[in-house]
Write an enzyme that holds these catalytic residues in place. Structure first.
Site, PDB file in Angstrom:
ATOM      1  CE1 TYR A 160      -4.333  -1.482   0.907  1.00  0.00           C
ATOM      2  CE2 TYR A 160      -2.754  -3.245   1.267  1.00  0.00           C
ATOM      3  CZ  TYR A 160      -4.046  -2.833   1.057  1.00  0.00           C
ATOM      4  OH  TYR A 160      -5.045  -3.739   0.992  1.00  0.00           O
ATOM      5  CG  ASP A 302      -7.507  -4.802   2.695  1.00  0.00           C
ATOM      6  OD1 ASP A 302      -8.665  -4.719   3.139  1.00  0.00           O
ATOM      7  OD2 ASP A 302      -7.171  -4.315   1.600  1.00  0.00           O
TER       8      ASP A 302
END
Ligand code: NAP
Length: 411
Positions: A160, A302
């Site tokens: 990310y 996630d």
């Protein structure tokens, strides 16, 4: 003091301040909120009534939140021509605790995601997702009540970090050539490239926050989740640094799984173990009750957060928070569900339960308890929004606003 000139703080509120690590919360704290896009306004209208009712009941009117609206997303774009005005960010920095509904991810226009941007500029390095079952919620497994975990997901690095180059660009070609020339590593020339950084700093501060939370909330175990068998120097290092924090900084409070194999007692201590990510996904299904808290790098966290949430009744119910050393930002974990916007039908529980996390963060646990008990009672009475009603026999399908009324009357 940052410039908050474009947001006018409520005259009847006082700012939350800090005394070292401790938040100092007045009886009338100013709390900025972002209503959110799509279904956000429906959700916020319902949630704020639940929050105010819970605080009024818990503290007999001696405390109340002075809400301060700040703009982000479509409403900000319409009013200020910016997706994320500086004044909103400054207000969150100033007031230290904030809550938000879901925000649209603008397509094009140079902003990747407002949520990711907020996490990065405010250094909200831990995404915290408690996942527990509310009795009566329709769930896809036979024993959803065995799930009661808190997930700490690293929020700022891993894939990310946003370091990637599209296939065919000069940048991708340069990286491929560099790796070939300097490192002797061959990559197919028609590849896109992404970089996965995982640092000592990012890993240790996350695990440190998780262990402090474990101590403060009397949790029993923390599992470090990683894919270190394949990615030794990123995911594997996350595991090693996690154990270092546990054994060097929390020595008296923890015992590692390996130490228990050598005969050490886990009595009264936080058990620290680790599991490979793929095994964790089957373990949360097959040995659900064995797990208490997880600390994970960004991508695994996630996936794992949504998988655990699905197991107890889905994303409409799952609360979340993004926390840094300075700021706590509480939020819906689902998106804007735009097709239901302004229809007063969406399930507001994710924001409502994020509010309970916020109240605990403020030290207002009585208000949080009232909300959780009332939500559970309302679901047990089968008074639910469309998403749960369609999975239940004999449910009363309520509008968003009616569901808030039902929660308040159950307090
Ligand atoms: P979404 O908004 O989460 O909605 C997908 C589906 O999930 C909905 O159609 C609905 O399913 C169900 N759902 C979501 N929230 C619900 C709730 N509160 N109550 C009941 N059901 C709910 O995902 P999306 O359509 O992929 O994304 C829409 C926008 O939101 C995008 O711009 C995306 O980038 C953004 N987004 C924002 C956040 C955030 O702000 N944290 C997170 C994710 C996505 P049914 O149709 O089956 O009823």
């Amino acid at each position: 003091m940052p410039d908050t000139s474009k947001v006018t703080p409520p005259a009847d509120g006082a700012p939350i301040t800090r005394d070292g690590d401790r938040l100092v919360v007045p009886d009338n704290p100013i709390v900025p909120f972002i209503e959110g896009d799509g279904t956000g306004p429906d959700i916020w209208r319902a949630s704020v009534r639940v929050f105010d009712a819970a605080v009024a009941k818990a503290f007999d009117g001696a405390r109340r939140v002075a809400w301060l609206e700040i703009l982000a997303g479509e409403k900000a774009k319409a009013k200020t021509d910016e997706w994320l005005p500086e004044a909103s960010i400054d207000a969150v920095r100033t007031y230290k605790v904030a809550i938000k509904g879901p925000l649209t991810t603008p397509v094009g226009g140079g902003i990747r995601s407002l949520n990711v941007t907020l996490r990065q500029i405010l250094d909200l390095y831990a995404c915290i997702r408690p996942v527990r079952y509310f009795d009566g919620t329709p769930a896809p497994v036979r024993h959803p009540e065995r799930m009661n975990v808190v997930i700490f997901r690293e929020n700022t690095e891993d894939v990310y970090a946003g370091i990637e180059w599209a296939q065919g660009t000069d940048e991708a070609r340069k990286v491929i050539e560099f790796l070939e020339r300097e490192m002797g590593r061959t990559i197919r020339p028609d590849s896109g490239i992404g970089i996965k950084p995982i640092s000592i700093t990012g890993s240790k501060r996350l695990v440190r926050m998780a262990l402090r939370y474990a101590q403060a909330n009397s949790r029993k175990a923390l599992t470090l989740v990683h894919k270190g068998n394949i990615m030794k120097f990123t995911e594997g290092a996350f595991r090693d640094w996690g154990y270092e924090v546990a054994t060097e900084e929390f020595r008296d409070a923890v015992v590692t799984e390996a130490e228990t194999w050598d005969g050490a007692s886990a009595d009264g201590k936080i058990l620290v173990n680790d599991r490979i990510a793929d095994s964790v996904f089957q373990q949360v299904l097959t040995r659900t009750a064995d797990y208490d808290m997880f600390a994970t790098p960004n991508l695994n966290g996630d996936y794992l957060s949504d998988a655990c949430a699905a197991q107890v009744g889905g994303l409409g119910m799952a609360p979340g928070a993004n926390i840094g050393d300075e700021i706590g930002f509480f939020e819906a974990t689902h998106g804007t569900a735009p097709k239901y916007a302004d229809k007063d039908v969406i399930n507001p529980s994710s924001v409502i339960l994020s509010g309970t996390m916020m109240f605990r963060h403020l030290g207002w646990g009585d208000a949080a308890d009232r909300i959780e008990t009332a939500v559970e009672r309302t679901i047990q009475q089968k008074k639910v929004t469309y998403d749960l009603a369609r999975q239940m026999d004999g449910a009363t399908k309520l509008r968003t606003s009616e569901y808030a009324d039902a929660i308040i009357s159950n307090m």
